[in-house]
Write a protein that holds these residues in place. Structure first.
Motif, PDB file in Angstrom:
ATOM      1  N   THR A 134      -3.094  -1.105  -8.763  1.00  0.00           N
ATOM      2  CA  THR A 134      -3.480  -1.490 -10.127  1.00  0.00           C
ATOM      3  C   THR A 134      -2.339  -2.211 -10.836  1.00  0.00           C
ATOM      4  O   THR A 134      -2.536  -3.267 -11.461  1.00  0.00           O
ATOM      5  CB  THR A 134      -3.885  -0.230 -10.931  1.00  0.00           C
ATOM      6  N   LEU A 135      -1.144  -1.664 -10.723  1.00  0.00           N
ATOM      7  CA  LEU A 135       0.010  -2.283 -11.397  1.00  0.00           C
ATOM      8  C   LEU A 135       0.245  -3.700 -10.869  1.00  0.00           C
ATOM      9  O   LEU A 135       0.546  -4.620 -11.626  1.00  0.00           O
ATOM     10  CB  LEU A 135       1.264  -1.430 -11.184  1.00  0.00           C
ATOM     11  N   ARG A 136       0.104  -3.825  -9.563  1.00  0.00           N
ATOM     12  CA  ARG A 136       0.362  -5.116  -8.909  1.00  0.00           C
ATOM     13  C   ARG A 136      -0.517  -6.212  -9.522  1.00  0.00           C
ATOM     14  O   ARG A 136      -0.038  -7.299  -9.834  1.00  0.00           O
ATOM     15  CB  ARG A 136       0.044  -4.959  -7.417  1.00  0.00           C
ATOM     16  N   LYS A 137      -1.795  -5.892  -9.692  1.00  0.00           N
ATOM     17  CA  LYS A 137      -2.726  -6.879 -10.268  1.00  0.00           C
ATOM     18  C   LYS A 137      -2.284  -7.260 -11.680  1.00  0.00           C
ATOM     19  O   LYS A 137      -2.270  -8.423 -12.053  1.00  0.00           O
ATOM     20  CB  LYS A 137      -4.133  -6.276 -10.332  1.00  0.00           C
ATOM     21  N   THR A 148      -1.603   3.675  -9.870  1.00  0.00           N
ATOM     22  CA  THR A 148      -1.261   3.294  -8.492  1.00  0.00           C
ATOM     23  C   THR A 148      -0.622   1.904  -8.466  1.00  0.00           C
ATOM     24  O   THR A 148      -0.816   1.097  -9.389  1.00  0.00           O
ATOM     25  CB  THR A 148      -2.515   3.257  -7.583  1.00  0.00           C
ATOM     26  N   TRP A 149       0.082   1.644  -7.385  1.00  0.00           N
ATOM     27  CA  TRP A 149       0.706   0.327  -7.243  1.00  0.00           C
ATOM     28  C   TRP A 149      -0.360  -0.770  -7.181  1.00  0.00           C
ATOM     29  O   TRP A 149      -0.181  -1.872  -7.712  1.00  0.00           O
ATOM     30  CB  TRP A 149       1.639   0.274  -6.024  1.00  0.00           C
ATOM     31  N   LEU A 180      11.136  -0.745  -7.113  1.00  0.00           N
ATOM     32  CA  LEU A 180      11.599  -0.134  -8.360  1.00  0.00           C
ATOM     33  C   LEU A 180      10.608   0.963  -8.794  1.00  0.00           C
ATOM     34  O   LEU A 180      11.002   2.073  -9.164  1.00  0.00           O
ATOM     35  CB  LEU A 180      11.721  -1.206  -9.452  1.00  0.00           C
ATOM     36  N   TRP A 181       9.329   0.648  -8.728  1.00  0.00           N
ATOM     37  CA  TRP A 181       8.279   1.612  -9.083  1.00  0.00           C
ATOM     38  C   TRP A 181       8.422   2.877  -8.229  1.00  0.00           C
ATOM     39  O   TRP A 181       8.458   3.985  -8.745  1.00  0.00           O
ATOM     40  CB  TRP A 181       6.909   0.958  -8.855  1.00  0.00           C
ATOM     41  N   ARG A 182       8.551   2.666  -6.898  1.00  0.00           N
ATOM     42  CA  ARG A 182       8.674   3.797  -5.986  1.00  0.00           C
ATOM     43  C   ARG A 182       9.904   4.652  -6.320  1.00  0.00           C
ATOM     44  O   ARG A 182       9.849   5.869  -6.297  1.00  0.00           O
ATOM     45  CB  ARG A 182       8.812   3.274  -4.556  1.00  0.00           C
TER      46      ARG A 182
END
Ligand code: S3P
Length: 182
Positions: free
Chosen positions: A112-115, A109-110, A137-139
């Motif tokens: 988790t990636l964000r952290k 999920t974003w 970009l992820w989306r």
């Protein structure tokens, strides 16, 4: 997809910081397939770092090298290959990845990636000061990752559990080292 009993290789895809390298190393430990980091193959081919390639020759050149690096793995067996997060953007890369073996998406999920990306260094497309852009970009890539043969939701799992889930889905035995010395 390859026959479950003869996977050839395992190809990991997913966004930056999804854990492809960590899970790849865990797969190496569990099933004996040798770990290959596609970014490292690119760096060796180019003779300079990924940030240097982006800064001096641009993303287009990096993508060419990435496709070349993937092609250089043709004929490999018994490898677990961690790809770079953007490898899914070229149709020809998909053909190449599928010819190597099952393509496995590490879905994250974003949140988790964000952290993880908040402290990321050395990734030209993931500037921690521009996380809104990185999220876009992820989306934009999500549908491409979903073209993988199998996927594992990684948010709630540590690397060993993700690797275990992959091996179960692919019917690859743990402790199987038959391909490791190819
Ligand atoms: C990229 C991901 C990076 C690396 C390059 C571009 C991307 O690899 O290939 O910086 O476009 O997502 P990781 O996914 O291993 O960080």
């Amino acid at each position: 997809m390859s026959k479950p009993s003869e996977p050839g290789n395992i190809v990991l895809v997913g966004f930056m910081a999804a854990g492809k390298s960590t899970v790849g190393r865990e797969l190496e430990r569990l099933c004996g397939y040798r770990f290959v980091d596609l970014d490292n193959v690119v760096v060796q081919m180019a003779g300079c770092s990924i940030p240097e390639i982006f800064a001096e020759e641009g993303e287009g050149r990096f993508r060419e090298l990435e496709t070349q690096a993937l092609k250089s793995l043709a004929g490999s067996r018994g490898r677990v290959i961690a790809t770079g997060g953007g490898v899914i953007g070229r149709v020809e890369n998909w053909a190449q990845m599928r010819s190597l073996g099952p393509v496995v998406y590490l879905r994250t999920t974003w949140a988790t990636l964000r952290k993880r990306l908040a402290n990321s260094q050395g990734r030209p497309l993931a500037d921690p000061k521009e996380l809104t852009r990185v999220e876009a970009l992820w989306r934009s890539r999500l549908q491409l990752y979903e073209q993988a043969d199998i996927s594992v939701d990684t948010d709630e799992l540590d690397a060993a559990k993700v690797a275990d889930a992959i091996l179960r889905q692919l019917h690859i035995a743990q402790g199987n080292t038959q391909c490791s010395n190819d």
